[in-house]
Design a protein around this motif. Structure first.
Motif, PDB file in Angstrom:
ATOM      1  N   ASP A  72      39.012 -13.034  68.970  1.00 39.26           N
ATOM      2  CA  ASP A  72      39.344 -11.426  69.606  1.00 39.26           C
ATOM      3  C   ASP A  72      37.611 -10.863  69.772  1.00 39.26           C
ATOM      4  O   ASP A  72      37.596 -10.483  70.745  1.00 39.26           O
ATOM      5  CB  ASP A  72      40.776 -10.686  69.522  1.00 39.26           C
ATOM      6  N   SER A  73      37.021 -10.029  68.668  1.00 41.43           N
ATOM      7  CA  SER A  73      36.345  -9.531  69.337  1.00 41.43           C
ATOM      8  C   SER A  73      34.990 -10.322  70.000  1.00 41.43           C
ATOM      9  O   SER A  73      34.456  -9.071  70.706  1.00 41.43           O
ATOM     10  CB  SER A  73      35.801  -9.064  67.741  1.00 41.43           C
ATOM     11  N   LEU A  74      35.197 -11.849  69.897  1.00 40.34           N
ATOM     12  CA  LEU A  74      34.283 -12.096  70.880  1.00 40.34           C
ATOM     13  C   LEU A  74      34.360 -11.891  72.233  1.00 40.34           C
ATOM     14  O   LEU A  74      33.927 -11.692  73.179  1.00 40.34           O
ATOM     15  CB  LEU A  74      34.344 -13.601  70.517  1.00 40.34           C
ATOM     16  N   PHE A  75      35.689 -11.920  72.302  1.00 38.98           N
ATOM     17  CA  PHE A  75      35.908 -11.784  73.853  1.00 38.98           C
ATOM     18  C   PHE A  75      36.267 -10.295  74.196  1.00 38.98           C
ATOM     19  O   PHE A  75      36.161 -10.257  75.232  1.00 38.98           O
ATOM     20  CB  PHE A  75      37.293 -12.171  74.283  1.00 38.98           C
ATOM     21  N   ARG A  76      36.411  -9.610  73.480  1.00 37.56           N
ATOM     22  CA  ARG A  76      35.759  -7.707  73.721  1.00 37.56           C
ATOM     23  C   ARG A  76      34.256  -7.693  74.101  1.00 37.56           C
ATOM     24  O   ARG A  76      34.420  -7.599  75.057  1.00 37.56           O
ATOM     25  CB  ARG A  76      36.719  -7.181  72.735  1.00 37.56           C
ATOM     26  N   GLU A  77      33.726  -8.960  73.574  1.00 33.96           N
ATOM     27  CA  GLU A  77      31.999  -8.309  73.006  1.00 33.96           C
ATOM     28  C   GLU A  77      31.804  -9.109  75.025  1.00 33.96           C
ATOM     29  O   GLU A  77      31.427  -8.039  75.734  1.00 33.96           O
ATOM     30  CB  GLU A  77      31.590  -8.760  72.098  1.00 33.96           C
ATOM     31  N   LEU A  78      32.804  -9.594  75.319  1.00 44.31           N
ATOM     32  CA  LEU A  78      31.635 -10.196  76.075  1.00 44.31           C
ATOM     33  C   LEU A  78      32.636  -9.712  77.325  1.00 44.31           C
ATOM     34  O   LEU A  78      31.929 -10.257  79.019  1.00 44.31           O
ATOM     35  CB  LEU A  78      32.526 -12.201  76.859  1.00 44.31           C
ATOM     36  N   ASP A  79      33.671  -9.359  77.761  1.00 45.19           N
ATOM     37  CA  ASP A  79      34.690  -8.089  78.546  1.00 45.19           C
ATOM     38  C   ASP A  79      33.992  -7.311  79.181  1.00 45.19           C
ATOM     39  O   ASP A  79      33.622  -7.305  79.738  1.00 45.19           O
ATOM     40  CB  ASP A  79      35.964  -8.896  78.018  1.00 45.19           C
ATOM     41  N   CYS A  80      33.214  -6.285  78.185  1.00 46.89           N
ATOM     42  CA  CYS A  80      32.458  -5.335  78.441  1.00 46.89           C
ATOM     43  C   CYS A  80      31.421  -6.234  78.564  1.00 46.89           C
ATOM     44  O   CYS A  80      30.178  -5.414  80.081  1.00 46.89           O
ATOM     45  CB  CYS A  80      31.766  -4.869  77.549  1.00 46.89           C
ATOM     46  N   ILE A  81      30.093  -7.180  78.417  1.00 52.66           N
ATOM     47  CA  ILE A  81      29.491  -7.526  79.368  1.00 52.66           C
ATOM     48  C   ILE A  81      29.632  -8.225  80.462  1.00 52.66           C
ATOM     49  O   ILE A  81      28.490  -8.114  81.652  1.00 52.66           O
ATOM     50  CB  ILE A  81      28.217  -9.091  78.265  1.00 52.66           C
ATOM     51  N   ALA A  82      30.757  -9.085  80.908  1.00 56.91           N
ATOM     52  CA  ALA A  82      30.871  -9.816  82.184  1.00 56.91           C
ATOM     53  C   ALA A  82      30.766  -8.234  83.085  1.00 56.91           C
ATOM     54  O   ALA A  82      31.118  -8.729  84.136  1.00 56.91           O
ATOM     55  CB  ALA A  82      32.673  -9.866  81.866  1.00 56.91           C
ATOM     56  N   ALA A  83      31.034  -7.179  82.335  1.00 54.29           N
ATOM     57  CA  ALA A  83      31.814  -5.855  83.664  1.00 54.29           C
ATOM     58  C   ALA A  83      30.993  -5.630  84.674  1.00 54.29           C
ATOM     59  O   ALA A  83      30.673  -5.001  85.588  1.00 54.29           O
ATOM     60  CB  ALA A  83      32.297  -4.840  82.556  1.00 54.29           C
ATOM     61  N   ASN A  84      29.352  -5.964  83.781  1.00 53.50           N
ATOM     62  CA  ASN A  84      27.807  -5.495  84.551  1.00 53.50           C
ATOM     63  C   ASN A  84      27.395  -6.636  84.477  1.00 53.50           C
ATOM     64  O   ASN A  84      26.141  -6.083  84.347  1.00 53.50           O
ATOM     65  CB  ASN A  84      27.355  -4.405  83.379  1.00 53.50           C
ATOM     66  N   SER A  85      28.164  -7.410  85.219  1.00 55.02           N
ATOM     67  CA  SER A  85      26.872  -9.049  84.361  1.00 55.02           C
ATOM     68  C   SER A  85      26.931  -9.790  86.343  1.00 55.02           C
ATOM     69  O   SER A  85      27.784 -10.376  86.432  1.00 55.02           O
ATOM     70  CB  SER A  85      27.576  -9.588  83.563  1.00 55.02           C
ATOM     71  N   GLU A  86      25.319 -10.611  86.272  1.00 54.27           N
ATOM     72  CA  GLU A  86      25.830 -11.413  87.266  1.00 54.27           C
ATOM     73  C   GLU A  86      26.371 -13.040  87.108  1.00 54.27           C
ATOM     74  O   GLU A  86      26.319 -13.430  88.025  1.00 54.27           O
ATOM     75  CB  GLU A  86      24.412 -11.720  88.325  1.00 54.27           C
ATOM     76  N   HIS A  87      26.447 -13.352  86.141  1.00 56.22           N
ATOM     77  CA  HIS A  87      26.763 -14.336  85.072  1.00 56.22           C
ATOM     78  C   HIS A  87      28.164 -14.716  85.439  1.00 56.22           C
ATOM     79  O   HIS A  87      29.016 -13.414  85.357  1.00 56.22           O
ATOM     80  CB  HIS A  87      26.420 -14.052  84.033  1.00 56.22           C
ATOM     81  N   GLU A  88      28.942 -16.052  85.673  1.00 49.12           N
ATOM     82  CA  GLU A  88      30.585 -16.530  85.323  1.00 49.12           C
ATOM     83  C   GLU A  88      30.598 -16.471  84.577  1.00 49.12           C
ATOM     84  O   GLU A  88      30.183 -17.458  83.827  1.00 49.12           O
ATOM     85  CB  GLU A  88      29.819 -16.866  86.888  1.00 49.12           C
ATOM     86  N   PHE A  89      31.989 -15.847  83.351  1.00 51.58           N
ATOM     87  CA  PHE A  89      32.382 -16.535  82.870  1.00 51.58           C
ATOM     88  C   PHE A  89      33.656 -16.638  82.618  1.00 51.58           C
ATOM     89  O   PHE A  89      34.528 -16.697  83.079  1.00 51.58           O
ATOM     90  CB  PHE A  89      32.329 -15.189  82.377  1.00 51.58           C
ATOM     91  N   VAL A  90      34.317 -17.909  81.642  1.00 55.94           N
ATOM     92  CA  VAL A  90      35.796 -18.801  81.793  1.00 55.94           C
ATOM     93  C   VAL A  90      35.518 -19.066  81.004  1.00 55.94           C
ATOM     94  O   VAL A  90      34.964 -19.200  79.525  1.00 55.94           O
ATOM     95  CB  VAL A  90      36.115 -19.798  83.008  1.00 55.94           C
ATOM     96  N   GLY A  91      37.053 -18.376  80.046  1.00 53.11           N
ATOM     97  CA  GLY A  91      37.357 -17.987  78.575  1.00 53.11           C
ATOM     98  C   GLY A  91      38.721 -19.013  78.776  1.00 53.11           C
ATOM     99  O   GLY A  91      39.608 -19.118  78.494  1.00 53.11           O
ATOM    100  N   GLN A  92      38.621 -19.506  77.619  1.00 59.00           N
ATOM    101  CA  GLN A  92      39.633 -20.013  76.470  1.00 59.00           C
ATOM    102  C   GLN A  92      40.314 -19.625  75.299  1.00 59.00           C
ATOM    103  O   GLN A  92      39.138 -19.454  74.876  1.00 59.00           O
ATOM    104  CB  GLN A  92      38.945 -21.894  76.065  1.00 59.00           C
ATOM    105  N   ILE A  93      40.541 -18.934  75.847  1.00 59.81           N
ATOM    106  CA  ILE A  93      41.510 -17.480  74.658  1.00 59.81           C
ATOM    107  C   ILE A  93      41.763 -18.075  72.399  1.00 59.81           C
ATOM    108  O   ILE A  93      42.268 -17.343  72.106  1.00 59.81           O
ATOM    109  CB  ILE A  93      41.819 -16.031  74.928  1.00 59.81           C
TER     110      ILE A  93
END
Length: 149
Positions: free
Chosen positions: A13-34
């Motif tokens: 979960d901590s990885l996905f919390r961090e990535l969620d914050c990063i994705a909020a202001n990123s030009e990159h696309e993310f798809v996650g298997q949680i």
């Protein structure tokens, strides 16, 4: 850059919390298997499990994964740019050895602290990983003969 994030069958979960914050202001696309995680990202699509994640791997420019050997070696065999994240949420630390190995061999970038992840995502664009070559194990027949003779 399009990223696929996989944690195999281990909650992270901590990885996905961090990535969620990063994705909020990123030009990159993310798809996650949680996996069976309780944190559901708000800024990118995610899913728990799929029978086959080959499509997600193929469509991604790069992958972020936990330091599980099965995940890492599959991705290295597919020649994917990779950020390996040491799972500090786990009680045991068996992932430390594999994370150290891929880092020391320059097969992947390794994230030891989640606060480093955003800078590693930036660094990945200019990172050229060493090509991984799988060594096939050809001693199975000899082991079977030894065990059953």
């Amino acid at each position: 850059m399009k990223f696929f994030i996989t944690v195999g069958n281990t909650r992270f979960d901590s990885l996905f919390r961090e990535l969620d914050c990063i994705a909020a202001n990123s030009e990159h696309e993310f798809v996650g298997q949680i996996s069976d995680g309780s944190y559901i990202p708000k800024n990118f699509p995610s899913f728990t499990f799929k029978k086959d994640i080959s499509t997600q791997i193929e469509e991604a420019d790069a992958v972020i994964c936990h330091a599980g050997a099965g995940s890492i070696f599959r991705l290295l065999e597919n020649n994917k740019k990779l950020i390996v994240v040491f799972n500090t949420d786990r009680i045991d630390e068996h992932q430390r050895d594999i994370a150290s190995f891929v880092q020391s061999e320059s097969f992947a970038l390794t994230c030891w602290e989640l606060t480093e992840l955003e800078s590693l995502i930036v660094k990945l664009a200019n990172f050229t990983p060493k090509k991984y070559s799988k060594d096939d194990f050809h001693k199975v027949d000899k082991i079977i003969d030894y065990l059953f003779c």
